[in-house]
Structure formats: C-alpha cells, structure tokens
Write an enzyme that holds these catalytic residues in place. Structure first.
Site, PDB file in Angstrom:
ATOM      1  N   THR A   1       0.950  -1.233  -0.061  1.00  0.00           N
ATOM      2  CA  THR A   1       0.012   0.091   0.106  1.00  0.00           C
ATOM      3  C   THR A   1       0.900   1.165  -0.065  1.00  0.00           C
ATOM      4  OG1 THR A   1      -1.762  -1.216   1.160  1.00  0.00           O
ATOM      5  CG2 THR A   1      -1.729   1.416   1.184  1.00  0.00           C
TER       6      THR A   1
ATOM      7  N   GLU B   1      -6.424  -5.500   3.618  1.00  0.00           N
ATOM      8  CA  GLU B   1      -6.697  -6.786   2.687  1.00  0.00           C
ATOM      9  C   GLU B   1      -7.526  -6.635   1.757  1.00  0.00           C
ATOM     10  OE1 GLU B   1      -4.344  -8.972   2.659  1.00  0.00           O
ATOM     11  OE2 GLU B   1      -3.360  -7.910   3.917  1.00  0.00           O
TER      12      GLU B   1
ATOM     13  N   GLY C   1       2.322  -2.752   8.367  1.00  0.00           N
ATOM     14  CA  GLY C   1       2.542  -3.157   9.776  1.00  0.00           C
ATOM     15  C   GLY C   1       3.993  -3.601  10.137  1.00  0.00           C
TER      16      GLY C   1
END
Length: 672
Positions: free
Chosen positions: A150, A433, A189
């Site tokens: 992303t 996701e 993350g």
C-alpha cells in the site's frame, strides 16, 4: 489511597450464576462444536493456558498505558513468543497446536505482519534458493520484514502502484524509487520501527519498458545499528483508530540499490542481460495473496464480535434497570425484548460466519493443492467468494460490535469495558486486505461474467445464478426456504444488473462508464450472493453436525434467526425483487421475536461456550464472575491520573481561581 470496597458474594455474581443454571443445553458440548471436537477444545485450552501462565507475557491493563508503553511491551512479548515460546513448545506453523495460536496470543502483539505476510510471501514468490536463504533468517527473527504494498496515494488499485524497480545492467542491481510523495509506502505493519527488511511490491522496469508489479526484498535498516540505510526514509505514521501497539509505517526510497537476486523469482526472472523470463501465470501471484483474505475474517472479525457479545450479554444479564411489572423489582436489561433484539442476532452472526468461514477455508485448501499442481481453474471462484466474504463479515462484525457497545449504555463507552478496544480493532478490517467496496465490485464482475454462461459451464456453487427461480413450499421460517429465498434473491440481483450492463453496453457506452453507472447495483448483487452462501453453509453445518438434540436445536434457532433478522433488516430489497410478499415479511418479523424469547434463557450459556478467559477479554463488564461494579472501581483506581491525591500539574493551573473562590466564601462566612 482508596478504601477497599468488596462484597463477599455480589448480587451480580448471584444473578449470573442463576443465568447459567437456567441454560437448557450442555455448554461444554457447544464449546466442543465450536472448536471442532472435544480434542480440539482440550488442545486449545492447553495452548491458551501455556500463554496465560507465562510470567514474561504479563503486563498492566491496556487502558492504563501510553501508546509507547503498549508498543514496547507488545514488541517484547512478540519477540519472546516467536523466538522462545513457539519453538520451545512445538507450536510450529502447520501443526494442530498452531491452529489455536490466535486465541492464545496476548491482546496486544506485533510482528504479526512479519509472520503472516512477509514470511508466506517469501514462500509463495521465492525460488527454492531464495526460500532457503531468507526463510530461516525470518523465522528466527534474524531479519524482521514488512509487506510493503500500500502507498500513500494507492491502496486497492494495484495497477496504480507507483514505486519503481529499474534494472541496471551495468551493476546487476535494481534501483528502487518512489518518484512522488504519493508513491511512498504507507500503512504496512511492523515497518515503522521494527523492520529492517521490506518485501516491496514495485513496478518492474527494464530498458524503459514496464512489466508490472513484482516482489522485491529490500533492506531498509542497518543490521548492526538499526539506522535507516542511505536513500531510505522510514518511520511510524502516528496514532490511529486502533492497533496502537503496531508500528504502521511509511517508507520513502530514493535510489536504493538491491542485488538482482532480491527479485523473488519463482514466477518470473530477470536475466543478467536484462531478458525478462516469465515462468508462470501472473494469476499465481494473486492466488497466493488470497490466502490472507481467506483466513483473516475469523481472527480479526468473528472472534472479535464473539468477545463483544460475551461482554454485552453477560453485562445485560446482571445490569438491573427499570420495571417490567409496576411495583415489582428492577429487572435485568436482557429481559427487555429490545435488548434481546440488539444482542441475540449478533450471536447468530458469530455462529453463521464462523461455520461459513470454515467452508471457505476448506475450499481454499483444496485450491492450494490444485495450484501446487499448476491447476488454477478455481481461482476466479475462490477469489470472488473470499473477497465478498471478507467484505461482508468485516462489515457485519464491525456493526455488531458497535451495537454491543451501545447496548451497554454509559459503561460501554469506558475503556474498562473492553468494547472500545474491540471496536477500534475490528473497524480497520473493512479496509485492509482489500477495501470492501472494491472487493464487492471484484466479486460482482465475476458474477456478471457467470450470468452470460450456461449452467453446465459454471462451478456447481454458481450455477443457480442462471437456473430457473425456485418456488418456496411452506413457511419462510423453514431453513430450506431460507436457502431458496436467498438464492432466488442473489440470482435476481445478478440477472438484473447483468441485463442493465448489457443494455448500456449495447447503446454504445464505454465499458468503464457502464461499470460506474451500475456500481450500486453491482455491490448489492455481490452482497446478496455472499449472503446466500453464508446462509447455505450455516444450514449445511447445522444439518450435518453430530451433536445432542438440545445443541442441534440451539444451532437451528440461531441459523433461522440469522436469516430472518437479515430479511427483516432488508425487507425492502426482498419485496422489490418479488421474492417475498408483505405476508412473508410480517411472519418473518413475528418469528424473529419468538426466537429471541426462546433463546433468551440460553444467552449467557451460548456466550460461555466461546470459552474466552477473563484475561483474553480484559473487560470489567464481561468477566465470568459478573462482578461488574467492583471491577470497574478497581480499574478506576489504576488510572495514572489517580496516582496522587492531588494532581499537581492541573492544580497549578486552577489554584489561583480556587484560592480566589476560597477567599470569597470565607468572606461570606465572616460577614455572617
């Protein structure tokens, strides 16, 4: 500082004990059904106890810590778990014990993206040599990796990703660049502070020609000092709505060079002379990426709603408020039909999505076996189903947690209830996701393609879309008729939007305009398609499961309630499609209320069957013993603001005005 207030046996404990005695089914058996068998329940409890008894994993309540404390403690715990606890106790990926890993983990942990994204992608995209090199390092935490896909300006639209990997033949390196601010990686993350490597998804460029998105392993921090490497700007993106113990990060790369061998080359390779060699279909990459989406709903959504239901129903059973009978005693909030209407359908949602999700996991496992043999014929179906299921479940569970939070009144707003934490944890699942709207549209695109084919050319699970509408025989409240109702609705939705797409296309509209103008109906068709799957899968499970009659009856009632509650909430859609009449809708509403009354005595027992430990929920409202008020007071005493009887900093700002008030009041006293 505070006096101790404690009752030997609180009224609330007595009330919840009475609730458990009123349950009309064996709770332990339902726990076994939930886990998949008695042996699985025993194994799960063993793993959970192993984690909960470990002193290294102890920490203060979340609501008493700062974000930095939460992040630091989560990293300490996670490093210990992955490097010591897991290998020392045989909890290896693929083992039966590892299946219960998510239930055993501390409430807050990190390095999860390293484990469930970075490592699996090395396995999926890397050659045998690359897996042999990188996998042991990653498993041993010798390197910490993030999955960097992303971007600040691009999320679900993968073809729009701007990060570039340009091959330099002279040096045999790829040069990684983020050409614009919007190109920097954003949100991954573990990337902000912990990772020293990133699996970067970037657009491959050779001699000025673009070859699309590929996976590259990029070192971003020095292994000795942990300092960012030249050309790398990396850090934490700041506070978020949830996941405060995770270092979601940004990564901006300028002329970062990596060896040619760092392109994960199982499916494609760049030769030393710049020749691009495709070894397998691009669809294999997307097939591997489906894995996370298939397994995400249970741990990140369904289990979260199960915890919220446990908290809200236990609290509603001991919270007494108002009178049902004039002159009578106060009653438990759960005795009100409206409270039952809020909470018990959420219980039904947990069970429906849990068992439907297990069906998708089995489908995916079969697909992976076929994919290993080079057969990806089922990829489109499993992608469409998993995409819409992830979207639907994350939405239903997020809405359900908020319903549970509000149903707990004022105490539901307190962090001590555990519900705000659960809401913040589950809400992002609607986005990561795959953003849900995008996922629904991807499913709808597949369904519209299927609508133009013959039933014989479609997978068995899809063929109903092009077959004649079935007649319902008997009451809408039967499980068989619920299946027919939802299948008919899905078929009509898909057929209707397909007709609209064809009509606009035949009028000469460009296909991108057609899809945009049809997008509302496309999303509705995808939602109805996945709902018919969930209903059908839940009915199949209830029909086939081996259990006692009382458990079977509970599951049947929850199954019927799930379908009827959805019909009652979306009755306009069913009426518009002509699937149901006004009489059907009236009967559905009346039956739902009857089911609420029937399930009410079993509500506490049903949530007890989830078998969450108190420490795994960290909720003053949802503890097993029901001592709500004592726990709330004990938690308040732990607030950092209550360390001293006088908070000196705030008092310093208020003191001049308070002294002024003292003088005024004392002056009044002296006059009197």
């Amino acid at each position: 500082m505070f006096s101790t207030v404690k009752d030997d046996m609180s009224i609330e404990s007595t009330l919840i004990s009475k609730e458990r005695k009123n349950a009309k089914f064996p709770v332990e058996e339902l726990t076994n059904v939930w886990d998949g068998g008695k042996e699985e329940t025993e194994l799960r409890r063993k793993i959970v106890k192993l984690f909960e008894d470990d002193p290294v994993l102890k920490s203060p309540p979340i609501c008493t810590m700062t974000r930095e404390e939460r992040f630091t403690k989560a990293t300490r715990k996670s490093a210990y778990i992955y490097r010591n606890l897991i290998p020392n106790n045989g909890l290896h990926p693929g083992s039966r014990e590892f299946e219960h890993f998510s239930r055993a983990m501390p409430i807050e942990n990190n390095l999860l993206v390293h484990m469930i994204a970075f490592i699996p992608c090395i396995k999926s995209f890397g050659s045998q040599e690359q897996v042999a090199k990188w996998l042991p390092l990653a498993l041993n935490l010798n390197i910490i990796g993030a999955y960097a896909q992303t971007e600040l300006g691009h999320g679900s639209f993968l073809r729009g990703i701007e990060t570039e990997a340009t091959f330099d033949k002279k040096t045999q390196e790829f040069v990684i660049n983020c050409p614009k601010v919007s190109s920097m990686k954003w949100w991954p993350g573990d990337m902000g502070l912990n990772a020293n490597h990133a699996l970067v998804m970037a657009n491959l460029i050779i001699d000025g020609k673009e070859y699309g998105m590929h996976a590259f392993i990029v070192q971003i921090r020095d292994l000795s000092t942990h300092m960012p490497l030249p050309g790398v700007t990396v850090g934490d993106i700041g506070s978020k709505m949830g996941f405060e113990a995770i270092d979601n990060g940004f990564l901006y790369m300028k002329n970062v060079r990596i060896p040619r061998e760092n392109l994960l080359n199982k499916n494609s390779e760049v030769k030393p002379d710049g020749t691009y060699v495709k070894k397998a279909s691009d669809r294999l990459m997307y097939g591997s990426m489906v894995n996370l989406r298939v397994n995400l709903p249970k741990s990140q959504a369904i289990d979260v709603l199960a915890k919220a239901c446990t908290i809200a129903i236990r609290y509603s059973a001991v919270r007494r408020q108002g009178l049902l009978n004039p002159g009578g005693a106060e009653v438990a909030v759960l005795d009100y039909t409206l409270q039952q209407h809020k909470l018990i359908p959420q219980l039904a949602t947990v069970y429906a999505t849990k068992f439907a999700g297990e069906g998708i996991i089995k489908k995916h496992q079969a697909f992976l076996q076929n994919m290993a043999k080079g057969n990806i014929s089922d990829l489109a179906e499993i992608h469409a189903l998993s995409a819409s299921f992830k979207a639907s479940v994350s939405e239903q569970c997020t809405e359900g947690v908020e319903v549970c939070r509000r149903a707990c009144g004022g105490h539901g707003y307190s962090q001590a209830s555990g519900l705000p934490f659960l809401l913040c944890k589950i809400t992002p699942s609607c986005t990561y996701e795959g953003e849900n709207t995008v996922l629904y549209l991807q499913t709808a695109r597949y369904l519209v393609k299927c609508a133009s084919k013959q039933a014989a050319d479609l997978p068995e699970s899809i063929a109903f879309l092009v077959q004649p509408i079935q007649d319902m025989k008997g009451s809408i409240t039967s499980l068989d008729n619920l299946i027919i109702c939802f299948k008919n609705s899905a078929a009509l939705c898909v057929q209707g939007v397909s007709k609209k797409v064809n009509e606009m296309s035949n009028k000469g509209l460009a296909m991108h305009e057609v899809w945009n103008k049809s997008s509302v109906q496309l999303v509705k068709s995808a939602k109805m398609y996945v709902m018919q799957y969930i209903i059908g899968a839940f009915v199949s499970f209830v029909t086939e499961v081996k259990c006692s009659e009382p458990i079977k009856e509970i599951l049947q009632d929850l199954c019927c309630l799930y379908g009827l509650h959805y019909i009652n909430t979306h009755s306009g859609e069913f009426l518009k499609l002509g699937v149901l009449s006004a009489h059907h809708c009236t009967l559905a509403e009346e039956t739902e209320i009857q089911l609420l009354e029937k399930l009410r005595p079993n509500a506490v027992g049903i949530v007890d069957a989830f078998d969450f430990t108190d420490s795994s929920m960290e909720s003053c409202l949802g503890a097993y013993d029901g001592n709500v008020y004592e726990r709330l007071f004990d938690m308040a005493k732990l607030s950092p603001l209550n360390k001293e009887k006088v908070h000196q900093e705030s008092y310093r700002h208020l003191r001049p005005f308070l002294l002024e008030g003292r003088d005024i009041l004392e002056g009044v006293k002296s006059k009197n």
